[in-house]
Design a protein around this motif. Structure first.
Motif, PDB file in Angstrom:
ATOM      1  N   SER B  24      71.775  88.668  30.655  1.00 16.91           N
ATOM      2  CA  SER B  24      71.641  90.080  31.060  1.00 16.91           C
ATOM      3  C   SER B  24      72.029  90.998  29.895  1.00 16.91           C
ATOM      4  O   SER B  24      72.362  90.520  28.810  1.00 16.91           O
ATOM      5  N   GLY B  25      72.028  92.310  30.172  1.00 14.13           N
ATOM      6  CA  GLY B  25      72.485  93.265  29.171  1.00 14.13           C
ATOM      7  C   GLY B  25      71.379  93.884  28.370  1.00 14.13           C
ATOM      8  O   GLY B  25      71.576  94.320  27.243  1.00 14.13           O
ATOM      9  N   MET B  26      70.204  93.981  28.920  1.00 13.30           N
ATOM     10  CA  MET B  26      69.092  94.555  28.167  1.00 13.30           C
ATOM     11  C   MET B  26      68.516  95.749  28.920  1.00 13.30           C
ATOM     12  O   MET B  26      68.351  95.699  30.139  1.00 13.30           O
ATOM     13  N   LEU B  27      68.230  96.796  28.164  1.00 15.76           N
ATOM     14  CA  LEU B  27      67.590  97.973  28.753  1.00 15.76           C
ATOM     15  C   LEU B  27      66.106  97.948  28.388  1.00 15.76           C
ATOM     16  O   LEU B  27      65.747  97.780  27.211  1.00 15.76           O
ATOM     17  N   ILE B  28      65.284  98.064  29.373  1.00 15.24           N
ATOM     18  CA  ILE B  28      63.839  98.029  29.126  1.00 15.24           C
ATOM     19  C   ILE B  28      63.245  99.378  29.480  1.00 15.24           C
ATOM     20  O   ILE B  28      63.431  99.864  30.612  1.00 15.24           O
ATOM     21  N   GLN B  29      62.581  99.977  28.497  1.00 14.19           N
ATOM     22  CA  GLN B  29      61.981 101.295  28.746  1.00 14.19           C
ATOM     23  C   GLN B  29      60.745 101.139  29.611  1.00 14.19           C
ATOM     24  O   GLN B  29      59.916 100.257  29.370  1.00 14.19           O
ATOM     25  N   LEU B  30      60.654 101.998  30.578  1.00 14.05           N
ATOM     26  CA  LEU B  30      59.486 101.929  31.457  1.00 14.05           C
ATOM     27  C   LEU B  30      58.315 102.627  30.783  1.00 14.05           C
ATOM     28  O   LEU B  30      58.485 103.695  30.178  1.00 14.05           O
ATOM     29  N   SER B  36      63.396 107.251  30.825  1.00 14.19           N
ATOM     30  CA  SER B  36      64.114 106.391  31.772  1.00 14.19           C
ATOM     31  C   SER B  36      63.954 104.924  31.374  1.00 14.19           C
ATOM     32  O   SER B  36      62.960 104.523  30.780  1.00 14.19           O
ATOM     33  N   ALA B  37      64.982 104.144  31.684  1.00 12.82           N
ATOM     34  CA  ALA B  37      64.963 102.716  31.368  1.00 12.82           C
ATOM     35  C   ALA B  37      65.541 101.940  32.533  1.00 12.82           C
ATOM     36  O   ALA B  37      66.273 102.481  33.358  1.00 12.82           O
ATOM     37  N   VAL B  38      65.253 100.667  32.523  1.00 13.42           N
ATOM     38  CA  VAL B  38      65.719  99.805  33.605  1.00 13.42           C
ATOM     39  C   VAL B  38      66.680  98.804  33.016  1.00 13.42           C
ATOM     40  O   VAL B  38      66.426  98.235  31.933  1.00 13.42           O
ATOM     41  N   TYR B  39      67.752  98.579  33.683  1.00  9.24           N
ATOM     42  CA  TYR B  39      68.719  97.572  33.233  1.00  9.24           C
ATOM     43  C   TYR B  39      68.309  96.217  33.815  1.00  9.24           C
ATOM     44  O   TYR B  39      68.198  96.058  35.034  1.00  9.24           O
ATOM     45  N   ALA B  40      68.080  95.247  32.937  1.00  8.16           N
ATOM     46  CA  ALA B  40      67.675  93.927  33.415  1.00  8.16           C
ATOM     47  C   ALA B  40      68.876  93.013  33.400  1.00  8.16           C
ATOM     48  O   ALA B  40      69.551  92.875  32.360  1.00  8.16           O
ATOM     49  N   ASP B  41      69.174  92.408  34.499  1.00  6.93           N
ATOM     50  CA  ASP B  41      70.365  91.550  34.543  1.00  6.93           C
ATOM     51  C   ASP B  41      70.017  90.070  34.414  1.00  6.93           C
ATOM     52  O   ASP B  41      70.883  89.237  34.203  1.00  6.93           O
ATOM     53  N   HIS B  42      68.766  89.697  34.493  1.00  6.25           N
ATOM     54  CA  HIS B  42      68.399  88.279  34.330  1.00  6.25           C
ATOM     55  C   HIS B  42      67.040  88.201  33.629  1.00  6.25           C
ATOM     56  O   HIS B  42      66.002  88.486  34.212  1.00  6.25           O
ATOM     57  N   ILE B  43      67.064  87.805  32.367  1.00  9.52           N
ATOM     58  CA  ILE B  43      65.828  87.836  31.579  1.00  9.52           C
ATOM     59  C   ILE B  43      65.456  86.402  31.132  1.00  9.52           C
ATOM     60  O   ILE B  43      66.301  85.665  30.614  1.00  9.52           O
ATOM     61  N   THR B  44      64.214  86.064  31.357  1.00  9.81           N
ATOM     62  CA  THR B  44      63.668  84.809  30.775  1.00  9.81           C
ATOM     63  C   THR B  44      62.563  85.188  29.802  1.00  9.81           C
ATOM     64  O   THR B  44      61.757  86.077  30.084  1.00  9.81           O
TER      65      THR B  44
END
Lengths: 239, 540
Positions: B24-30, B36-44
């Motif tokens: 986790s720990g990644m911000l993804i811009q929409l 605005s961005a989304v915080y992703a807590d589980h990334i594969t």
């Protein structure tokens, strides 16, 4: 001609000896190998590995290696050229080539010691037989190169010398066939001519020419019984 | 592919081609909302791979760049560039080098084909030359189709996946049936042409026959064994046996090519006096030596892993085209030089004992005599009812039909009664065998010796009538056959004889006077023959 067949027999004997060396590599003997690579020693009938105690551990004797063989350290067998292990079955050409070379040597000896050497048919057969022998010899070297590349030991490199030697023998046998064919033709011609043509010595003709006072046409009445010097006798057609 | 090497696919596994847990720990811009961005807590994350192999962009990411590959991807990159086969990323298998080598193959093959079709004349061995032309055209066509397929395939891959791989090119060599079949056919034809070239190198009839038999047997064996493995069921229990067949035939082909190279180089060495007789001859000789050694050379380069593996496969067609066509051209030029030398020498071309054995020269002399005594008009020569000439000149057909066995039969005593005895079984078998042998030799000679043509380019300006007449005279003299030439006569004076004869000159003067008339008559006859030959030598 005599010299040539002697050279052929000598070269074939050397080639046979050269081809015997790969057959007595590991595991048959412990001192010779076709190739050595990373403490592995490869022979015609198997391969060996030198352990930590400097002892040579070898596989069972059979032509071609087994891909399931593992050495003492547990590593699967790999060949220096990274070839498929199954390709090592092609090493079977070594004994076949030796058999052909041995047969060719016997044929060459027969040609040397018996009157069969004057037979064009025998020489043609021997020369024809030398072609597959050369091909097999060349194949042996190519198989060795394919499996072991430049990691060949000296018994392996001897196959290159054997191939060159066999090429020379092959060429010389074909030259001999030509020589015998020409000789046979000449002997047939000389027999055919000797039946119909009387032989005259040049020296006797000159002698009688000097002694006779008349024209040169009288010289032809020289008796043939006195003409006994064969080295200066000529043959030919007289019209 | 992988005739004798281990298959490379599956040896290396790349972790970046599988799904990686980044946590986790990644911000993804929409994409639709700028601020605005989304915080992703589980990334594969899974790297872009093609057939289990990672794909990298060709852009170089420098150290000061804010963008970096993931550690796993960088680690896989280091593995990828160290794999030295065509699925790896080593520079040897770079797409540019491969395309360059394939296109240069294509250019060389087409260039040699054009030379073969335009420059090489059909003076001798017309049928083999035709075969050579067909084989060259087939090879050019094959490479044209191959290049087209490669470029279209690369374009498609680039459009679909955004990548260009050497992998797909190398697979066409073994998977594309059009390429495989056309390559097999052209190689077979080139090998037959090489047999023809070796036949040309030897002058004796018996040796030509032997080369023909041995060459055809070797070529057929190699090619039959070559096509067997693809059509066999590899799942049988004899799988290992089938697996070694392909490398064996590969080595067998190399052995044949090496033998061919040895024979040609030996012949080149024998003719070393003629290397520099002609401006381009030295260069052409050097080129011939190089091209005949190409195939064994590529084999050595292949096993020693000098450049790409299966290098011989890539250059196979080009090797065969060049080693056949350039050797043929070299032989043509050598023949011209040899004919010139023979024409200038006293003895002409060498004669072998085999040619004497069947009274070949006696028959030829009778043929020449027959041709000279006949009238030259075609109507008269074709007239079968004209028996006046035939009665004087011995007919060739009667000689060719002469059989010593007939004479033996005729020589039987008429006092004895002879039944139509068939002889023993052994005699019958021997007779059949000798008959079969004679038939085989006859057909061999038909193929080896009768496949002769002549160049019509030189006499293109002449009228048809003259051409026909010339052809008729050539046929009568046997010049349409291979190895028959007419040379101009040459007067030879031996000084030593003259010196010796000075003393006897007075005595012989009287005899000469009496013989002069006969000599003049003979000279007249000779001069007609000499004129005839000197006229013809320019054209043949």
């Amino acid at each position: 001609m005599v010299c040539m067949i002697h050279i052929v027999v000598l070269l074939l004997a050397i080639t046979t000896v050269f081809e015997i060396f790969p057959l007595i590599t590991v595991p048959v003997t412990k001192y010779l190998s076709l190739s050595s690579f990373r403490n592995h020693y490869y022979g015609l009938f198997g391969w060996c590995v030198r352990g930590k105690s400097q002892e040579l551990m070898c596989t069972k004797m059979k032509i071609g290696y087994d891909s399931t063989d593992v050495d003492s350290s547990g590593h699967v067998l790999t060949l220096p050229s990274h070839s498929k292990v199954v390709v090592s079955n092609l090493l079977v050409v070594h004994p076949i080539s030796l058999a052909f070379t041995g047969t060719l040597l016997i044929l060459a000896v027969i040609i040397m010691v018996t009157p069969l050497g004057d037979s064009p048919e025998m020489l043609l057969f021997t020369a024809l037989f030398s072609l597959p022998t050369f091909m097999l010899c060349l194949l042996c070297f190519l198989v060795d190169i394919l499996l072991f590349i430049s990691k060949l030991d000296w018994p392996g490199w001897l196959m290159l010398a054997a191939t060159i030697s066999m090429a020379l023998c092959c060429s010389m046998l074909w030259v001999m066939r030509r020589v015998v064919s020409v000789k046979k033709y000449e002997s047939q011609q000389s027999i055919a001519h000797a039946r119909s043509v009387e032989q005259y010595s040049i020296s006797d003709i000159y002698q009688s020419k000097q002694t006779s006072n008349g024209s040169e046409f009288e010289v032809t009445s020289v008796p043939t019984d006195s003409l006994t010097t064969p080295e200066i006798t000529h043959r030919g057609f007289i019209d | 592919m992988d005739l004798w090497r281990h298959g490379t696919e599956g040896l290396n596994t790349y972790k970046s081609c599988h799904q990686m847990e980044l946590g986790s720990g990644m911000l993804i811009q929409l994409p639709l909302y700028e601020n605005s961005a989304v915080y992703a807590d589980h990334i594969t994350f899974r790297s872009f791979c093609c057939e289990r192999f990672p794909v990298y962009v060709s852009t170089v990411l420098r150290n000061n760049s804010p963008y970096k590959y993931l550690n796993e991807v960088s680690k896989d990159w280091q593995t990828f560039i160290q794999v030295s086969d065509y699925v790896g990323g080593s520079a040897e298998y770079a797409i540019y080098a491969l395309i360059l080598s394939i296109t240069s193959n294509f250019v060389i093959t087409v260039f040699v084909t054009v030379i073969c079709c335009i420059n090489i004349s059909g003076r001798a061995y017309k049928r083999i030359l035709q075969l050579l032309r067909v084989a060259s055209l087939l090879a050019s066509l094959n490479l044209t189709i191959f290049i087209t397929k490669v470029l279209r395939g690369l374009e498609k891959e680039h459009n679909l996946y955004g990548i260009v791989r050497a992998h797909s090119i190398m697979h066409i060599f073994s998977d594309d049936m059009t390429f495989v079949v056309l390559d097999f056919l052209s190689t077979l034809m080139f090998q037959f042409c090489q047999v023809g070239i070796v036949i040309r190198l030897f002058q004796r009839a018996q040796e030509k026959r032997i080369i023909f038999f041995v060459g055809v047997i070797l070529t057929m064996t190699a090619n039959i064994l070559w096509v067997v493995p693809p059509f066999t069921d590899h799942s049988t229990r004899h799988r290992n046996d089938w697996q070694i067949l392909r490398p064996f035939v590969y080595l067998f082909r190399i052995a044949i090519a090496t033998s061919y190279a040895s024979i040609v180089i030996y012949h080149i060495w024998q003719k070393k006096k003629l290397w520099f007789k002609f401006n381009q001859m030295g260069l052409l000789t050097l080129l011939t030596v190089l091209v005949v050694l190409l195939l064994p050379g590529f084999f050595l380069a292949d096993v020693s892993n000098l450049w790409i593996s299966e290098l011989g496969e890539v250059f196979n067609t080009t090797c065969y085209v060049t080693s056949t066509v350039i050797t043929w051209e070299w032989l043509d030029r050598l023949n011209v030089l040899e004919r010139k030398e023979e024409a200038q020498s006293i003895l002409g071309r060498p004669i072998f004992e085999e040619e004497q054995q069947d009274y070949k020269f006696a028959k030829y002399a009778l043929k020449v005599q027959n041709a000279l005594t006949r009238r030259e008009s075609p109507g008269a020569s074709m007239d079968l009812n004209d028996t006046s000439n035939n009665s004087e000149v011995c007919d060739l057909q009667t000689i060719s039909r002469y059989d010593p066995e007939d004479q033996m039969l005729e020589g039987r005593s008429i006092d004895q009664m002879h039944f139509n005895d068939k002889g023993t079984y052994r005699d019958q078998a021997l007779k059949k065998l000798s008959y079969t042998r004679d038939k085989i030799l006859y057909f061999t000679d038909q193929i080896v010796q009768k496949s002769v043509g002549h160049n019509n380019n030189s006499s293109s300006s002449k009228s048809e009538k003259v051409k026909q007449r010339k052809a008729m005279v050539r046929k009568r003299l046997g010049l349409d056959q291979n190895g028959v030439y007419i040379y101009s006569t040459k007067e030879v004076i031996f000084n030593s004889d003259q010196d010796e004869d000075v003393e006897d000159e007075d005595v012989e003067n009287e005899d000469e006077k009496t013989e002069n008339k006969n000599v003049n008559d003979n000279q007249n006859n000779d001069s007609t023959v000499a004129t005839f030959t000197s006229n013809n030598i320019n054209h043949f």
